[in-house]
Structures are given as structure tokens and as C-alpha cells.
Write a protein that holds these residues in place. Structure first.
Motif, short mmCIF file in Angstrom:
data_model
loop_
_atom_site.label_atom_id
_atom_site.label_comp_id
_atom_site.label_asym_id
_atom_site.label_seq_id
_atom_site.Cartn_x
_atom_site.Cartn_y
_atom_site.Cartn_z
N ASP A 115 0.84 -1.13 0.09
CA ASP A 115 -0.06 0.10 0.05
C ASP A 115 0.93 1.20 -0.14
OD1 ASP A 115 -2.54 -1.46 -0.14
OD2 ASP A 115 -2.84 -1.14 2.08
N LEU A 116 0.42 2.31 -0.68
CA LEU A 116 1.09 3.53 -0.68
C LEU A 116 0.51 4.93 -0.55
CD1 LEU A 116 4.06 4.13 -3.47
CD2 LEU A 116 1.82 5.81 -3.31
N ALA A 117 0.97 5.70 0.05
CA ALA A 117 0.19 7.00 -0.03
C ALA A 117 1.20 8.14 -0.36
CB ALA A 117 -0.06 7.36 1.55
N ALA A 118 0.80 9.13 -0.76
CA ALA A 118 1.60 10.26 -1.51
C ALA A 118 1.32 11.54 -1.18
CB ALA A 118 1.37 10.03 -3.07
N LEU A 119 2.25 12.52 -1.15
CA LEU A 119 1.99 14.02 -1.12
C LEU A 119 2.66 14.48 -2.48
CD1 LEU A 119 3.66 14.72 2.54
CD2 LEU A 119 1.14 14.55 1.77
N PRO A 120 1.86 15.31 -3.24
CA PRO A 120 0.38 15.53 -3.02
C PRO A 120 -0.35 14.27 -3.25
CG PRO A 120 1.13 16.54 -5.10
CD PRO A 120 2.35 15.92 -4.41
N ALA A 121 -1.72 14.30 -2.51
CA ALA A 121 -2.58 12.85 -2.48
C ALA A 121 -2.82 12.34 -3.62
CB ALA A 121 -3.54 13.08 -1.42
N GLU A 122 -3.15 13.53 -4.72
CA GLU A 122 -3.63 13.17 -6.08
C GLU A 122 -2.65 12.19 -6.86
OE1 GLU A 122 -2.71 17.58 -6.33
OE2 GLU A 122 -3.57 16.09 -4.86
N ASN A 123 -1.41 12.38 -6.44
CA ASN A 123 -0.17 11.50 -7.30
C ASN A 123 -0.11 10.19 -6.86
OD1 ASN A 123 0.12 14.02 -8.40
ND2 ASN A 123 2.24 14.20 -7.77
N SER A 124 -0.91 9.64 -5.83
CA SER A 124 -0.80 8.41 -5.00
C SER A 124 -0.81 7.26 -6.25
CB SER A 124 -1.69 8.09 -3.84
OG SER A 124 -2.65 7.52 -4.17
N GLN A 125 -1.52 7.32 -6.94
CA GLN A 125 -1.70 6.17 -8.13
C GLN A 125 -0.55 6.17 -8.95
OE1 GLN A 125 -3.78 3.55 -7.37
NE2 GLN A 125 -2.50 2.53 -8.74
N LYS A 126 -0.11 7.22 -9.32
CA LYS A 126 1.07 7.57 -10.22
C LYS A 126 2.29 6.78 -9.75
CE LYS A 126 4.30 11.03 -11.15
NZ LYS A 126 4.55 12.38 -11.12
N ALA A 127 2.38 7.34 -8.33
CA ALA A 127 3.56 6.89 -7.40
C ALA A 127 3.41 5.27 -7.28
CB ALA A 127 3.51 7.34 -6.34
N ALA A 128 2.21 4.75 -7.25
CA ALA A 128 2.06 3.52 -7.02
C ALA A 128 2.28 2.51 -8.30
CB ALA A 128 0.56 2.91 -6.43
N ASP A 129 2.31 3.22 -9.49
CA ASP A 129 2.44 2.60 -10.77
C ASP A 129 3.98 2.64 -10.77
OD1 ASP A 129 -0.23 2.11 -10.98
OD2 ASP A 129 -0.35 3.95 -12.47
N VAL A 130 4.59 3.49 -10.42
CA VAL A 130 6.25 3.63 -10.54
C VAL A 130 6.66 2.52 -9.92
CG1 VAL A 130 8.07 5.05 -9.84
CG2 VAL A 130 6.22 6.09 -11.20
N LEU A 131 6.42 2.44 -8.45
CA LEU A 131 6.92 1.10 -7.64
C LEU A 131 6.53 -0.12 -7.97
CD1 LEU A 131 8.63 0.58 -5.01
CD2 LEU A 131 6.45 0.49 -3.76
N SER A 132 5.39 -0.30 -8.78
CA SER A 132 4.61 -1.39 -9.01
C SER A 132 5.62 -2.14 -10.08
CB SER A 132 3.37 -1.23 -9.30
OG SER A 132 3.03 -2.54 -9.97
N LYS A 133 6.03 -1.22 -11.02
CA LYS A 133 6.90 -1.48 -12.24
C LYS A 133 8.15 -1.80 -11.87
CE LYS A 133 7.10 0.35 -16.73
NZ LYS A 133 6.94 1.52 -17.67
#
Length: 416
Positions: free
Chosen positions: A176-194
Motif C-alpha cells: 500500500d502507498l500514500a503520497a503527497l500531493p495525495a492526487e499523485n498516489s496512483q502515479k507513484a504506486a504505478d512507478v513502484l509496481s513497475k
């Protein structure tokens, strides 16, 4: 889906911060997967020592024993190692900060002037208030860059020879991942997933990370189940295995803490719909362990099972130490073993974990009798006072990683 384009797209450049256990794995793991890896290590002479070890050894070696039937070793080396962020950070698309929480402020301060626009910083673990530190240090740069925190810590690993080799026991199955800014959390999750080739779920807020599962939900309740009636100076005959001996009492305490933290999260989500997450979104302790240790557990149907039948948790003992001996070699009266209250199961998992659950509970007005009992039992042995009359307001409460220690006194102050 875009997989064809993705395959041809240039791989992101990754900067690994520090030179601890996790860095020893990420450097060779990612470089052996074809990523360009740099290392920012500004603690003492770590950069020089790491460079030297890598040169002498022709890379860092991972001894991978994730599958006991199929052990393998491989090496990888970074493009560059430096104590100066200007040498290794400006081209990094992804920055991996696998650091103890006390080091985060210092490292972010070092990174800040050199961050590339669009860079994603991934802090592991994401519990322990790293988001408050990131807001303070990165401030207006958040948006230009993304700061993310994840749970669980990806690796079970241990350095065998510093700067040369590391043993990898497990790479967790999902995150699970959370981000600042919050709206970038899925983008960051995709980066880590890859990057890790594992599923990563983007959450709406860091509260979903802070109140998630992990060591705070596992270690203190286990200690309470065993040592709930411990008295000052009491000693023990032996030091048993920690997980394989998991019993009903440990299951009871562990389940209680799990229920309490979920109640806190769900209460906050219901109070502020759409702001922090959705009730039921974060897993209970059994589901959490089953998910992150998928493939390693033979019976994941109960809390007891996810610990006692977990291959990734075999062979660990309690946090205890051998007692001093008298002249003639006898332990001084009583048993051979005493509790080691300086161990991280106490020193980290209580102030940086259990107290965080408690801090959010106080903000939400949710009673937590189980958490309170554990804090009350162990705080005096740690020489601390975190909790008084059921509230996180003792003289040492501001030395925890609870939101109150970062000046947060209401849930409103946490609203995005």
C-alpha cells in the motif's frame, strides 16, 4: 494496455539513499534488472567504504534464499556512489529512501536542492510520521516532486559482509502507498509496481499507512501475551522462538490491537467522507499478513496461522539477553535470560508504532483498552511515560511519532 510502448520506453534512473541493509539489496537488485542506479550515502565515510567494497568485489552480491529449494546468488553495481547529492540525485526519476525514521529529515534536506521535476521519492517504511517531515522540508516543492510512503517494508534481509554481500530472505508480495500531493498516489504506486514487479495500491492519505498493519500490530501484543505479568527483575529459563510458538493469548491480543486501529481508521473516514479513505479499506492483521507474505504461509486462515506457519518468520527469538554470570559461571540467581528492553520491538514499535495508533485514536475520540493496557504495562520498564489516564499525554508523548508530536491537535489539521 501500454505494455509494448512500456517495454521500449527508457527505464527510469534510480537513486538509492543510504547504505543500510535495504540499500545493500536494492543497489544490486535494481541494477541487475537493467536500471541505472546511483547511491547517495552522506553518513560518515559510508560512500567511500561502499565504493571500495564494490570495486574489490566487482559489485554487491545478493544471496537470495527466498525459495529455500532454489538458492541463488547474483551481483550488481551502481553507476556512481557519492556523499554529495549533486553527483547522484539530479538525473534520478525515482529515489528510494529506505531509512530509519531519525534519518529522514537529514536526507530529504540533502536531496531537496537537486531534485528533478517529476521525481518520485519513495520512503520505506512509510509509517512513523515521515509525511510530516516531508511537508516541513520539501514544502512548496511537493507537486513538482512526489513524496510517497509505503507499507510493508519490502525486504527481509541482512548484510553478511558490509559493502560486499547481503542475504535476502523475502521480498514482500504486495504494497500500500500514500503520497503527497495525495492526487499523485496512483502515479507513484504505478512507478513502484513497475520497479518491483509487484502489485501496489494507492491510498488516499498517509492515515491509511499510519493505521495499517505491521510491527506495531505484531510485536507489542505478542510481548504482552507472554510478559503481561512480568515483574521488575524477573528472569526466565530460556529464550523461545517468537513466531512458531504463537498461542491463543497472542492471537487474542494481536486481534484486539487490529480491531482497535481499524475502528480508529473507519471512525475518521466516516467523519470526513472522501477525505482520508473508505471504511474497511485497510486490512485486519490476519488479512494483512496473508497478503504481504503470500506463498510463504501454510495456514493463513487464523491470526495464529499467519505467524506460526510463516516461512519468512522462522528462527527468530524473543528480545532477550543472557544474564551476567558470577565468578563461578552461574547466572546470578534465577533464570539464564532477562528481557532486553532496549530491543527495537520495544524502543521502536512502541513509540513509533503503538503510540501512533493511540495518537490517532485520541484525535478521533475512540477508546483503545488493548493499546492502553500494553502501553501502561511496558512504559515504566522503558523508563518512559507515554500514557496517563488513558490518554497519550505523558511527559514522553512528544518524543513519539504520533501526530501530536508534530503539532497536530485535531483531525481538521490533517485535512488535505
Amino acid at each position: 494496455h501500454m505494455s509494448k510502448v512500456d517495454a521500449a520506453a527508457p527505464k527510469p534512473q534510480v537513486c538509492v539513499c543510504g547504505a543500510g541493509n535495504a540499500a545493500h539489496v536494492f543497489i544490486p537488485l535494481l541494477s541487475s534488472m537493467g536500471y541505472n542506479v546511483t547511491v547517495f550515502a552522506d553518513y560518515g565515510d559510508e560512500a567511500e567504504r561502499l565504493q571500495k567494497g564494490i570495486e574489490e568485489n566487482d559489485g554487491l552480491r545478493i544471496d537470495d534464499r527466498q525459495d529455500p529449494e532454489n538458492k541463488r546468488s547474483y551481483k550488481g553495481k551502481p553507476l556512481k556512489v557519492s556523499k554529495d547529492a549533486a553527483d547522484v540525485v539530479p538525473d534520478a526519476d525515482v529515489i528510494i529512501a529506505a531509512l530509519p525514521s531519525f534519518a529522514i529529515k537529514h536526507v530529504l534536506t540533502g536531496l531537496k536542492p537537486h531534485l528533478k521535476e517529476g521525481a518520485v521519492i519513495i520512503c520505506m517504511p512509510g509509517q512513523g510520521g515521515c509525511e510530516f517531515v516531508a511537508k516541513e522540508v520539501l514544502g512548496d516543492d511537493l507537486g513538482k516532486v512526489t513524496f510517497a510512503g509505503i507499507i510493508p517494508m519490502p525486504l527481509n534481509c541482512r548484510i553478511s559482509e558490509w559493502g560486499k554481500s547481503v542475504e535476502l530472505a523475502a521480498l514482500k508480495a504486495s504494497y500500500d502507498l500514500a503520497a503527497l500531493p495525495a492526487e499523485n498516489s496512483q502515479k507513484a504506486a504505478d512507478v513502484l509496481s513497475k520497479l518491483l514487479d509487484k502489485p501496489v495500491r494507492g491510498l488516499q492519505s498517509f492515515m491509511g499507512i499510519a493505521l495499517n498493519g505491521g510491527n506495531a500490530n505484531n510485536h507489542p501484543p505478542r510481548l504482552m501475551a507472554t510478559w503481561g505479568s512480568h515483574t521488575e527483575g524477573q528472569t526466565y529459563a530460556d529464550n523461545p522462538l517468537f513466531y512458531e510458538t504463537w498461542d491463543d493469548e497472542a492471537e487474542k491480543w494481536c486481534g484486539m490491537i487490529s480491531d482497535e486501529r481499524l475502528k480508529v481508521f473507519d471512525t475518521i473516514c466516516e467523519k470526513y467522507p472522501g477525505k482520508f479513505g473508505t471504511p474497511g479499506q485497510i486490512p485486519d492483521v490476519r488479512a494483512y499478513m496473508a497478503k504481504i507474505n503470500k506463498g510463504q504461509i501454510s495456514d493463513d486462515s487464523t491470526i495464529k496461522g499467519v505467524f506460526a506457519t510463516n516461512n519468512g518468520l522462522k528462527g527468530f527469538h524473543y528480545p532477550m539477553k543472557k544474564r551476567r554470570r558470577t565468578e563461578n559461571g552461574e547466572a546470578e540467581g534465577g533464570g539464564e535470560w532477562e528481557i532486553d528492553f532496549t530491543n527495537r520491538y520495544f524502543m521502536e514499535d512502541i513509540p513509533e508504532g503503538l503510540c501512533v495508533y493511540k495518537g490517532y485514536a485520541d484525535l478521533a475520540g475512540v477508546p483503545t483498552p488493548g493499546i492502553d493496557a500494553i502501553l501502561t504495562k511496558f512504559q515504566s520498564y522503558l523508563g518512559k511515560e507515554y500514557i496517563v489516564d488513558g490518554k497519550l499525554c505523558g511527559k514522553d508523548s512528544m518524543a513519539t511519532k504520533a501526530p501530536q508530536a508534530y503539532g497536530i491537535t485535531s483531525l481538521e489539521a490533517l485535512l488535505p
